[in-house]
Design a protein around this motif. Structure first.
Motif, PDB file in Angstrom:
ATOM      1  N   THR A   4      -0.509   4.715   8.543  1.00 48.99           N
ATOM      2  CA  THR A   4       0.157   3.414   8.419  1.00 48.99           C
ATOM      3  C   THR A   4      -0.841   2.265   8.309  1.00 48.99           C
ATOM      4  N   HIS A   5      -1.919   2.325   9.093  1.00 52.58           N
ATOM      5  CA  HIS A   5      -2.911   1.244   9.069  1.00 52.58           C
ATOM      6  C   HIS A   5      -3.713   1.241   7.768  1.00 52.58           C
ATOM      7  N   PHE A  48      -1.421  -0.456   5.325  1.00 48.22           N
ATOM      8  CA  PHE A  48      -1.464  -1.914   5.514  1.00 48.22           C
ATOM      9  C   PHE A  48      -2.667  -2.503   4.776  1.00 48.22           C
ATOM     10  N   LYS A  49      -3.813  -1.848   4.906  1.00 47.57           N
ATOM     11  CA  LYS A  49      -5.024  -2.360   4.253  1.00 47.57           C
ATOM     12  C   LYS A  49      -4.858  -2.350   2.738  1.00 47.57           C
ATOM     13  N   ALA A  92      -2.453  -5.122   1.697  1.00 45.85           N
ATOM     14  CA  ALA A  92      -3.076  -6.442   1.836  1.00 45.85           C
ATOM     15  C   ALA A  92      -4.053  -6.711   0.703  1.00 45.85           C
ATOM     16  N   CYS A 106      -5.317 -13.735   9.308  1.00 46.72           N
ATOM     17  CA  CYS A 106      -5.405 -13.400   7.879  1.00 46.72           C
ATOM     18  C   CYS A 106      -5.642 -14.641   7.020  1.00 46.72           C
ATOM     19  N   ALA A 111       0.919  -8.830  16.616  1.00 47.55           N
ATOM     20  CA  ALA A 111       0.783  -7.372  16.591  1.00 47.55           C
ATOM     21  C   ALA A 111       0.443  -6.856  17.979  1.00 47.55           C
ATOM     22  N   ASP A 153      -2.450  -1.724  17.283  1.00 48.86           N
ATOM     23  CA  ASP A 153      -2.301  -1.840  15.827  1.00 48.86           C
ATOM     24  C   ASP A 153      -3.306  -2.832  15.255  1.00 48.86           C
ATOM     25  N   ILE A 175      -6.252  -1.882  12.536  1.00 47.00           N
ATOM     26  CA  ILE A 175      -6.346  -2.593  11.252  1.00 47.00           C
ATOM     27  C   ILE A 175      -7.673  -3.341  11.153  1.00 47.00           C
TER      28      ILE A 175
END
Length: 202
Positions: A60-61, A64-65, A68, A94, A105, A109, A113
């Protein structure tokens, strides 16, 4: 408010909560430690990033990367910002090129990330003063935990030693096959041990 930079010092099974892990963060250029209890999935995600293991499928992480990066968002830092009733709160800071924004978060998590973006981890004095442990206290606790070793742990130590011996006696070719199998089964802990043995042999 002044930011205090942290670094990851260790990740181990939690003695207080079954199925959980203790992530220990350390104050950079200081002697305070910040232990945070995290879940198994998050611990695995942090561990494989620290060990530089590439899973066959994105976690999942990792997703996310990738997302993004596709939409032009970068992560600048991770901030463990608050502690309320024993629960840690954090933010992922971010930037989309035009403005900076924060995402709420869980610390586990946020750190998983943050590791993928290779950004610093920070906290604030209020969190560290409330939940931090002085290094000398932590050393005393480690000594106590060694004395309180359970019979179950002792019983497992012999098979673990035998398993380690078998890995050292295995050929590099077979180790590479074992590494592929471990990655296919998503057994990243075993994969890390096999990879370390391969690297030792050059």
């Amino acid at each position: 408010m002044k930011k205090i930079q942290l670094e990851i010092l260790g990740l181990s099974s939690s003695q207080s909560q079954s199925g959980s892990f203790a992530l220990v963060l350390g104050e950079k250029d200081g002697n305070r430690r910040l232990p945070i209890i995290i879940g198994m999935f998050e611990a695995q995600s942090i561990a494989i990033q620290i060990e530089k293991i590439n899973p066959n499928r994105p976690l999942t992480h990792d997703l996310f990367k990738s997302f993004a990066e596709q939409v032009g968002v970068t992560v600048q830092e991770v901030m463990i910002s608050d502690l309320k009733e024993g629960v840690f709160y954090s933010k992922i800071v971010c930037n989309d090129g035009d403005k900076q924004f924060d995402l709420d978060a869980r610390p586990s998590d946020a750190i998983a990330i943050g590791l993928r973006f290779n950004v610093p981890i920070y906290t604030v004095e209020t969190v560290l003063s409330e939940a931090g442990i002085i290094l000398s206290d932590l050393e005393d606790e480690d000594e106590d935990s060694e004395l309180d070793e359970t019979s179950e742990t002792k019983a497992e130590s012999k098979p673990a030693a035998e398993k380690k011996e078998k890995i050292t006696e295995t050929s590099v070719e077979d180790l590479n096959k074992m590494l592929e199998e471990a990655l296919a089964k998503e057994d990243y802990e075993k994969a890390a041990k096999i990879r370390d043995e391969i690297q030792k042999r050059g």
